[in-house]
Design an enzyme around this catalytic site. Structure first.
Site, short mmCIF file in Angstrom:
data_model
loop_
_atom_site.label_atom_id
_atom_site.label_comp_id
_atom_site.label_asym_id
_atom_site.label_seq_id
_atom_site.Cartn_x
_atom_site.Cartn_y
_atom_site.Cartn_z
CG ASP A 65 5.04 -50.30 65.55
OD1 ASP A 65 4.38 -49.46 66.32
OD2 ASP A 65 6.19 -50.26 66.25
CD GLU A 94 0.75 -44.32 59.94
OE1 GLU A 94 -0.43 -44.36 60.79
OE2 GLU A 94 1.85 -44.23 60.46
CG ASP A 120 3.42 -48.02 61.65
OD1 ASP A 120 2.74 -47.09 61.67
OD2 ASP A 120 3.87 -48.44 62.94
#
Length: 236
Positions: free
Chosen positions: A214, A132, A48
């Site tokens: 996170d 992501e 992340d």
């Protein structure tokens, strides 16, 4: 005379020489080397990216945000004032402009060096890398416009790009997953736990799982990446 950064290996195929905007000359050798492969690894990680911390891994490791621009922000502002106060066409204005360009160049070099080294560490350690699928340009034009400078300074896109091509060269799996609600869903039970941008801790009222925001997101990213691989039949 040159500053030789590392020994040349392999057969030299091409030499490119150029000068950047600050007047510094570079010599770049393209060489042919034998294919290098890393030992196989089935260790998976979810990554992340963020502003508070640059990256948080699903194993709990955190890499702090170096904030390269912020480090030299006052110096850049001072040089900008000096440029605007100098007469147009004067030597002073030209010198201050070159000094301003050199500071920006140092920021760019530090940022690139950081991204290269971190991406290399990630690719060397993990065989399956899940991140992501961020639309950074859309983020900067949309709801995150107030954080444009911080997002640009973090240079997530550069880090992810470097990680992607290094993973491909090394035969690693690089997975991009849907980023929707990765920080809102509880990685422990799958329930939605709404948070504002200022909420840095995930505390699930349904299952009691607590972690940093996170880290929770990185666990969800890892789960989505592995689920996608399993669905495609590439991994169990």
């Amino acid at each position: 005379r040159i500053k030789k950064h590392r020994p040349l290996e392999g057969t030299i195929k091409r030499l490119t020489i150029w000068r950047d905007g600050t007047g510094v000359w570079f010599a770049c050798f393209s060489v042919e080397v034998e294919e290098r492969t890393l030992p196989s690894s089935d260790v998976a990680v979810g990554i992340d990216v963020g502003l508070e911390s640059f990256v948080t891994l699903s194993n709990g490791e955190v890499v702090e945000n170096p904030r390269f621009f912020k480090r030299d922000q006052k110096r850049l502002a001072k040089l900008s004032r000096q440029i605007s106060e100098s007469p147009i066409g004067s030597d002073r204005r030209a010198n201050k402009r070159r000094a301003h360009q050199k500071v920006w160049k140092k920021i760019t070099n530090r940022r690139s060096d950081f991204a290269h080294k971190l991406s290399r560490q990630v690719v060397n350690r993990f065989g399956i890398i899940c991140v992501e699928d961020l639309k950074i340009r859309q983020m900067m034009d949309g709801n995150f416009r107030s954080m444009n400078r911080s997002i640009s300074d973090a240079a997530w896109g550069q880090f992810l790009q470097f990680t992607s091509y290094k993973a491909e060269e090394a035969g690693r799996m690089f997975m991009e997953v849907n980023p929707k609600n990765t920080s809102q869903i509880c990685s422990g039970c799958g329930e939605m736990v709404p948070k504002g941008l200022g909420d840095r801790t995930h505390s699930c009222p349904h299952c009691g799982f607590t972690s940093s925001r996170d880290h929770n997101a990185s666990l969800n990213i890892l789960r989505r990446g592995l689920a996608s691989l399993a669905k495609s039949g590439e991994a169990a």
